[in-house]
Design an enzyme around this catalytic site. Sequence first.
Site, PDB file in Angstrom:
ATOM      1  N   ARG A 109       0.715  -0.859   0.306  1.00 34.16           N
ATOM      2  CA  ARG A 109      -0.014  -0.281  -0.433  1.00 34.16           C
ATOM      3  C   ARG A 109       1.019   1.397   0.036  1.00 34.16           C
ATOM      4  O   ARG A 109       1.788   0.994   0.870  1.00 34.16           O
ATOM      5  CB  ARG A 109      -1.154   0.132   1.313  1.00 34.16           C
ATOM      6  CG  ARG A 109      -1.631   1.140   1.269  1.00 34.16           C
ATOM      7  CD  ARG A 109      -2.984   1.550   0.483  1.00 34.16           C
ATOM      8  NE  ARG A 109      -3.687   1.716   0.793  1.00 34.16           N
ATOM      9  CZ  ARG A 109      -5.386   2.461   0.405  1.00 34.16           C
ATOM     10  NH1 ARG A 109      -5.146   1.876  -1.646  1.00 34.16           N
ATOM     11  NH2 ARG A 109      -6.241   2.895   0.037  1.00 34.16           N
ATOM     12  N   THR A 383      -9.083   0.225 -10.548  1.00 33.73           N
ATOM     13  CA  THR A 383      -8.362  -0.370  -9.943  1.00 33.73           C
ATOM     14  C   THR A 383      -8.375  -1.838 -10.759  1.00 33.73           C
ATOM     15  O   THR A 383      -9.356  -1.952 -11.412  1.00 33.73           O
ATOM     16  CB  THR A 383      -8.943  -0.797  -8.741  1.00 33.73           C
ATOM     17  OG1 THR A 383      -8.753   0.800  -8.270  1.00 33.73           O
ATOM     18  CG2 THR A 383      -8.031  -1.818  -7.692  1.00 33.73           C
ATOM     19  N   ASN A 403      -5.939   4.222  -7.452  1.00 35.58           N
ATOM     20  CA  ASN A 403      -6.958   4.638  -6.547  1.00 35.58           C
ATOM     21  C   ASN A 403      -8.424   5.225  -7.868  1.00 35.58           C
ATOM     22  O   ASN A 403      -8.736   4.480  -8.983  1.00 35.58           O
ATOM     23  CB  ASN A 403      -7.347   6.024  -6.315  1.00 35.58           C
ATOM     24  CG  ASN A 403      -8.724   6.327  -5.183  1.00 35.58           C
ATOM     25  OD1 ASN A 403      -9.100   5.287  -4.893  1.00 35.58           O
ATOM     26  ND2 ASN A 403      -8.039   7.431  -4.302  1.00 35.58           N
ATOM     27  N   SER A 454      -8.306   0.677   3.028  1.00 31.28           N
ATOM     28  CA  SER A 454      -8.220   0.983   1.678  1.00 31.28           C
ATOM     29  C   SER A 454      -9.637  -0.115   1.791  1.00 31.28           C
ATOM     30  O   SER A 454     -10.546  -0.976   3.020  1.00 31.28           O
ATOM     31  CB  SER A 454      -6.712  -0.385   1.263  1.00 31.28           C
ATOM     32  OG  SER A 454      -8.048  -0.472   0.006  1.00 31.28           O
ATOM     33  N   SER A 455     -10.366  -0.408   0.467  1.00 27.39           N
ATOM     34  CA  SER A 455     -11.184  -1.614   0.532  1.00 27.39           C
ATOM     35  C   SER A 455     -11.116  -2.941   0.180  1.00 27.39           C
ATOM     36  O   SER A 455     -11.915  -3.552  -0.608  1.00 27.39           O
ATOM     37  CB  SER A 455     -12.464  -1.279   0.076  1.00 27.39           C
ATOM     38  OG  SER A 455     -13.116   0.226   1.077  1.00 27.39           O
TER      39      SER A 455
HETATM   40  O1  DON Z   1      -8.364   1.492  -1.803  1.00 27.07           O
HETATM   41  C1  DON Z   1      -8.963   1.630  -2.368  1.00 27.07           C
HETATM   42  O2  DON Z   1     -10.000   0.987  -1.304  1.00 27.07           O
HETATM   43  C2  DON Z   1      -9.418   2.074  -3.520  1.00 27.07           C
HETATM   44  N1  DON Z   1      -8.196   2.899  -4.155  1.00 27.07           N
HETATM   45  C3  DON Z   1      -9.924   1.320  -4.794  1.00 27.07           C
HETATM   46  C4  DON Z   1     -10.123   1.965  -5.502  1.00 27.07           C
HETATM   47  C5  DON Z   1     -11.224   1.553  -6.926  1.00 27.07           C
HETATM   48  O3  DON Z   1     -10.969   0.548  -6.373  1.00 27.07           O
HETATM   49  C6  DON Z   1     -11.475   1.976  -7.548  1.00 27.07           C
HETATM   50  N2  DON Z   1     -12.024   0.901  -8.413  1.00 27.07           N
HETATM   51  N3  DON Z   1     -13.597   1.202  -8.473  1.00 27.07           N
END
Ligand code: DON
Length: 572
Positions: A109, A383, A403, A454-455
């Site tokens: 990350r 992503t 992101n 993050s998710s």
């Molecule tokens: O880490 C995260 O949760 C986000 N930066 C992920 C972004 C993401 O999945 C965008 N896609 N739709």
Amino acid sequence: MKPRHPQARRWPRHVPFAALCLVFLASLPGVQAAQAPARPGKAAIAAAHPLAVAAGEEVLAAGGNAFDAAVAVSAALAVVEPYASGLGGGGFWLLHVADGQRDVFIDGREVAPGAATATMYLDARGEVIKGASISGPLAAGIPGEPAALAHIAEHYGRLPLARSLAPAIRLAGEGIPVHERLQMGLRFRRPAMEASPALLEVFYPGGKPPAAGSLLRQPDLATTLHRLGREGFDGFYRGPTAAALVEGVRAAGGIWSLEDLAGYRVLEREPVRGDYRGLRLTSAPLPSAGGIGLVNMLNILAGYRLEQLEPAVRKHLLIEAMRRAYRDRSLYLGDPAFSRPPVEQLLSPFYAAGQRVSIRLDRATPSEVLAPGAAGGGTGSDTTHFSILDAEGNRVAGTLSINTWYGAAFMPPGTGVLLNNEMDDFTIKPGVANAYELLGAAANNIAPGKRMLSSMTPSFLESERGVAILGTPGGSRIITMVLLATLDWADGGDAHSMVALRRFHHQFHPDVVEYEVGAFSEAEVAALEALGHRLELGTRGYGNMNVVTWDYATGKVDAASDPRSAGEAQVY
Ligand code: DON
């Protein structure tokens, strides 16, 4: 899709008593026949672009294992999906090492630069400076993906890093065919890109948007990848690449330093684990909210006999579980090196039992009735996720990101590296929503060297039936997508149904259930609305899930890529 409930089936009357005894004996630990076979004997890769799958296949054919293939796929995705992930971003790689049956979570990350502060995106009056955490180099965290690739190759791979990066270097140098998503993202982010001449030079060759099918070359990225392959960590985080990154960032108002880059560290973490109806879940720990949210939702749901309930009631309970898990996400979670999130509590079945007490079968719980908190949405495929199994049984679930579309829309000259805008995943200001409508609490405040929450939820599901390797992009919807796919697998679904099933999502705030066409029947819509849920039909599908499965009983290895997108799944 037709629900399958093998657990709920009744024994036909004519099955003799002795046969039932045998079935009973076979279900006892130690007697069970469906143990994991030693090795699948086949490999599989599912990823968001066919050229990334081909890169992984090339490396497997060269004698590489799943970890080498993961390096190849990750790097190729950086080239073919430059809008979604890359060397300027970060990610999580969940590994299963067949030899020793060990799981390890590689945390690559991004981290906040050393000069970052909690109020860096606020003006003198304490108001959020519009777009400051979204576009331009100030929005970028220190990248983790290059360090993670070097780490995976060194500690888990069989081939030299340079060999695994070779397909990506070739793709960057020789060019990739321009595809629809690449063009779509370019149109969307064009205004922000105006501030980055180096980026425009690559993505608007000759000043024009690239035509579909034309070759897009990224020569600087090829050089940067080559240097990473030759020198490992130092090839990116020290020396000429690092110098060009820092110079480019600072010249355009960013705050990176050479020390920030040289000081970046990949972390190996213990994955989060949970159990649900005989299924063992292995998933993402903090700084991802994914594994904790997933286990919490499954713990809540484990208290119901879902298979015996009306579909609308079952969906109501899923929504209520989502609501509660996302409330806690926003209240408690952040980088564990900077605060002490109550992880043990959130993972506990006793805690889930307490949450269940507040769930009514006959009525939706308005979010405002539960104590304050907030989470957020986020769509699309900006992503990426891939799943890999090799013939020896090594596995990788990787979710990588810069992101939002094209990250910060900024490229330091001479690097070919598109920077992330992952700083926006921090709490920018309490009570103010970010790109995904995310609000957060102090646990996710900005601090130097801190990882933003993050998710992303790369996961493994294991049971006597076999293994599933899964994950998806989609911002905060990632966790509910992985939940729905997990329940589908638990109900007897396969890789194809998991990626295709119609999705719905609730994230505590806003107090709305978003759903895809087909996720609810008309009767279910009526029933859920009667319970008090506010439903919103999404205009287009979301997510880009990639799944690989291995069935222990039949030995079948299977793979599927989300029909909503242009990925590919191959079994070798
Ligand atoms: O880490 C995260 O949760 C986000 N930066 C992920 C972004 C993401 O999945 C965008 N896609 N739709």
